[in-house]
Write a protein that holds these residues in place. Structure first.
Motif: not given
Length: 95
Positions: A4, A7, A10-12, A14, A30, A32-33, A35, A88, A90
């Motif tokens: 974690q 990353h 702030e990108k959706d 990574s 990674h 994001r929700k 994404g 979110d 990983q």
């Protein structure tokens, strides 16, 4: 070291290289929700492992698999595929 911590963006979506060997690579991903990792093709066989969260893997053969912590799926070469994150998430991609 922790996945974690790789990353910080702030990108959706990574992606960060974890390992590059002579015969294989590992990439930390990674999402994001909500994404979306847009459709793409890999030239080699791969394995996608969900470390945390919840994503849906889909491909052009109508394969659709929900991956949660500990789940994995093989990815066939030369098949368009994409990911959608419900939470979110990983992941680690092994090629």
């Amino acid at each position: 070291m922790n996945l974690q911590e790789l990353h910080v963006s702030e990108k959706d979506v990574s992606a960060v290289s974890l390992f590059k060997g002579e015969l294989a690579t590992a990439t930390s991903i990674h999402l994001r929700k909500n994404g979306i990792l847009k459709e793409h093709i890999t030239k080699t066989s791969a394995l996608l492992l969900c470390i945390s969260g919840k994503v849906t893997y889909q491909d052009e053969t109508d394969k659709q698999i929900v991956l949660e912590r500990g789940d994995y799926t093989p990815i066939e070469p030369n098949v368009k595929h994409w990911l959608n994150a419900a939470l979110d998430s990983q992941l680690v991609l092994l090629k």
